[in-house]
Design an enzyme around this catalytic site. Structure first.
Site, PDB file in Angstrom:
ATOM      1  N   SER A   1       4.226   2.362   5.588  1.00 25.38           N
ATOM      2  CA  SER A   1       3.926   2.011   4.632  1.00 25.38           C
ATOM      3  C   SER A   1       4.534   2.887   2.925  1.00 25.38           C
ATOM      4  O   SER A   1       5.452   3.234   2.942  1.00 25.38           O
ATOM      5  CB  SER A   1       2.750   1.859   4.459  1.00 25.38           C
ATOM      6  OG  SER A   1       2.262   0.999   3.051  1.00 25.38           O
TER       7      SER A   1
ATOM      8  N   LYS B   1       8.469   5.357   2.855  1.00 23.13           N
ATOM      9  CA  LYS B   1       8.827   5.312   1.929  1.00 23.13           C
ATOM     10  C   LYS B   1       9.839   7.214   2.131  1.00 23.13           C
ATOM     11  O   LYS B   1      10.561   7.531   1.975  1.00 23.13           O
ATOM     12  CB  LYS B   1       8.744   5.197   0.676  1.00 23.13           C
ATOM     13  CG  LYS B   1       7.567   3.537   0.719  1.00 23.13           C
ATOM     14  CD  LYS B   1       7.258   3.753  -0.683  1.00 23.13           C
ATOM     15  CE  LYS B   1       5.879   3.101  -0.621  1.00 23.13           C
ATOM     16  NZ  LYS B   1       6.545   1.439  -0.688  1.00 23.13           N
TER      17      LYS B   1
ATOM     18  N   TRP C   1       4.614  -8.225   0.016  1.00 25.60           N
ATOM     19  CA  TRP C   1       4.249  -7.555  -0.883  1.00 25.60           C
ATOM     20  C   TRP C   1       5.222  -6.399  -0.374  1.00 25.60           C
ATOM     21  O   TRP C   1       5.926  -6.451  -1.344  1.00 25.60           O
ATOM     22  CB  TRP C   1       3.183  -6.750  -0.701  1.00 25.60           C
ATOM     23  CG  TRP C   1       2.736  -5.778  -1.884  1.00 25.60           C
ATOM     24  CD1 TRP C   1       2.479  -4.358  -1.649  1.00 25.60           C
ATOM     25  CD2 TRP C   1       2.989  -6.181  -3.344  1.00 25.60           C
ATOM     26  NE1 TRP C   1       2.165  -4.064  -3.044  1.00 25.60           N
ATOM     27  CE2 TRP C   1       2.699  -5.150  -4.027  1.00 25.60           C
ATOM     28  CE3 TRP C   1       3.016  -7.222  -4.094  1.00 25.60           C
ATOM     29  CZ2 TRP C   1       2.785  -5.212  -5.410  1.00 25.60           C
ATOM     30  CZ3 TRP C   1       3.460  -7.324  -5.183  1.00 25.60           C
ATOM     31  CH2 TRP C   1       2.801  -6.234  -6.205  1.00 25.60           C
TER      32      TRP C   1
ATOM     33  N   HIS D   1       0.381  -5.854   7.309  1.00 24.10           N
ATOM     34  CA  HIS D   1       0.671  -5.045   7.249  1.00 24.10           C
ATOM     35  C   HIS D   1       0.082  -4.101   7.894  1.00 24.10           C
ATOM     36  O   HIS D   1      -1.588  -3.431   8.071  1.00 24.10           O
ATOM     37  CB  HIS D   1       0.861  -5.005   5.758  1.00 24.10           C
ATOM     38  CG  HIS D   1       1.490  -3.092   4.880  1.00 24.10           C
ATOM     39  ND1 HIS D   1       2.471  -2.871   4.515  1.00 24.10           N
ATOM     40  CD2 HIS D   1       0.335  -2.312   4.697  1.00 24.10           C
ATOM     41  CE1 HIS D   1       2.269  -1.626   4.180  1.00 24.10           C
ATOM     42  NE2 HIS D   1       1.484  -1.167   3.369  1.00 24.10           N
TER      43      HIS D   1
HETATM   44  C1  GCU Z   1       0.752  -0.249  -2.069  1.00 23.29           C
HETATM   45  C2  GCU Z   1       1.921  -0.562  -2.403  1.00 23.29           C
HETATM   46  C3  GCU Z   1       2.848  -0.243  -1.385  1.00 23.29           C
HETATM   47  C4  GCU Z   1       2.652   1.306  -0.286  1.00 23.29           C
HETATM   48  C5  GCU Z   1       1.313   0.431   0.024  1.00 23.29           C
HETATM   49  C6  GCU Z   1       0.880   1.562   0.799  1.00 23.29           C
HETATM   50  O1  GCU Z   1       0.965  -1.865  -1.419  1.00 23.29           O
HETATM   51  O2  GCU Z   1       2.358  -1.133  -4.019  1.00 23.29           O
HETATM   52  O3  GCU Z   1       3.713  -0.089  -2.456  1.00 23.29           O
HETATM   53  O4  GCU Z   1       3.140   1.188   0.790  1.00 23.29           O
HETATM   54  O5  GCU Z   1       0.315   0.189  -0.904  1.00 23.29           O
HETATM   55  O6  GCU Z   1       1.007   2.704   1.244  1.00 23.29           O
HETATM   56  O7  GCU Z   1      -0.027   1.285   1.436  1.00 23.29           O
END
Ligand code: GCU
Length: 416
Positions: A256, A260, A347, A397
């Site tokens: 998540s 990144k 998402w 997710h």
């Molecule tokens: C939120 C956010 C995402 C991210 C995620 C996470 O959903 O919008 O961009 O990847 O949190 O890190 O759990």
């Protein structure tokens, strides 16, 4: 921040092996074209990619998106402890990475190595969301003392970890299974590097290393994702000092927002031999120009501290970006990179995550590897493994054992 690369020789190996791997006409080039430089010239050789296009792309990501990180600082290892753990199956080491003399300028590392593997051991390195103690119920894991977001499920209260949080995230970290496959696991609580909230960049590594705030920060000053990525490189600095771990075979992994982070860490720091990005979505592997699921405008509004402020100029203006996320994956080439999605994770835009992976393929091929052996998004639960790997797992997710099985197989393929 670009790191010197002492191991250019092995990076060039695929070039020597290449003979005649050519870009595929059946795979359309995603804009911005990885093989056309900003001045319009064509990138036709590996040399041109390495010498000019890759540095240009990294610079654009720094200037417009993640921000500019400081140069690496000298790190010191402090408070190293070592012991047998997990019923004698693991060697557990914990240490502090000190990156400055300031009082709180350190973070805690936890490492497990398989006792019966021959040294040095290749390893996975990933940041965690709720502290090193959350990844396993092992009572010997040190408890973080830094700020942590309250969470009912994990048991975090009063913004601090406590005994009840031990092992609460074990499902994401199958430690024994990783060790049984002959790999080590190294982890750090991401909030130890930079607490994940918008505090005006006072706390964490920003507070220590940034010049004192006289007026406004630069529009390309580093955000939190860049700070976490910087921290991963500093952990690697200390792994290079440990003869038990094979620092030349470290796979940097994240889920998540930390997926990144693993991409940005791996793109910049060529010492990472493999990069794995799990369900990373917007600002990670997802192709921003699709504007599907989370968008740049939304992520900048909800998480204003993640990217540099210059990124806000691209809210609702994705087409104006001189970069997109396939170029971030391409900047990892020719090192193996694996991108994973979850089918119910709209998402994070699974199609967009796949598209970026495929979009990096022309660079992987230019550099003499097989790239991604697919031209279309594979069906759910049918992973594709080449120099690039991709899967979309059934479900939501999360980082699961199913995902890990692919990462272990991918590591076997490239590290053994
Ligand atoms: C939120 C956010 C995402 C991210 C995620 C996470 O959903 O919008 O961009 O990847 O949190 O890190 O759990």
């Amino acid at each position: 921040m670009s790191q010197p690369n002492p191991r250019a020789a092995w990076l060039l190996m695929p070039l020597l092996m290449s003979a005649c791997v050519t870009p595929r006409p059946d795979v359309p080039r995603l804009p911005p074209d990885p093989l056309i430089a900003a001045d319009g010239s064509m990138i036709k050789t590996a040399e041109q990619w390495r010498q000019s296009r890759r540095p240009e792309i990294l610079e654009q990501f720094r200037r417009h998106m993640y921000g500019r990180s400081p140069e690496p600082t000298e790190v010191r290892i402090e408070e190293m402890s070592e012991s047998l753990a997990l019923d004698g199956k693991a060697q557990r080491k914990q240490w502090r990475v000190r990156y400055d003399d300031a009082e709180h300028a350190f973070f805690e590392v936890l490492m497990y190595l398989p006792v019966n593997a021959s040294k040095p051991v290749p390893a996975f390195l990933g940041l965690n969301f709720f502290g090193n103690q959350s990844i396993h119920s092992d009572p010997g894991i040190r408890m973080p003392t830094t700020w942590m977001r309250n969470d009912k499920k994990i048991g975090v209260t009063n913004d601090r970890a406590n005994e009840s949080t031990r092992g609460k995230r074990a499902s994401r970290w199958p430690v024994e299974k990783i060790l049984a496959r002959g790999y080590g696991l190294v982890t750090v609580y991401y909030g130890d590097i930079d607490p994940d909230f918008d505090d005006g960049f006072i706390n964490g590594v920003h507070g220590v290393l940034d010049p004192p705030l006289a007026g406004k920060r630069a529009t390309d000053a580093w955000g939190s994702i860049a700070a976490w990525a910087w921290g991963l490189s500093r952990v690697l600095d200390t792994l290079e000092m440990d003869a038990d771990v094979d620092a030349e075979h470290i796979a940097v992994l994240g889920h998540s927002r930390l997926g990144k982070t693993s991409l940005w860490a791996g793109a910049q720091d060529e010492r990472f031999a493999m990069v794995i990005s799990n369900d990373s979505g917007c600002g990670g592997a997802a192709y921003s120009r699709r504007r599907s699921g989370e968008t740049i405008k939304v992520i900048n509004r909800v998480f204003p501290h993640w990217f540099c402020t210059a990124f806000r100029a691209f809210d609702d203006r994705e087409d104006q970006l001189p970069i997109d996320q396939h170029l971030l994956i391409a900047a990892i080439a020719p090192r193996p990179a694996y991108i994973a999605s979850a089918a119910k994770d709209s998402w994070a835009d699974p199609e967009g995550e796949f598209l970026s992976t495929l979009g990096a393929d022309p660079v992987y091929r230019l550099l003499g590897t097989d790239g991604l052996p697919a031209t279309k998004m594979p069906p759910v639960d049918q992973p594709v493994h080449g120099q690039l790997g991709y899967h979309v797992r059934a479900g939501k997710h999360d980082l699961t054992w199913q995902d890990w099985q692919q990462y272990l197989t991918f590591a076997d393929r490239h590290f053994r």
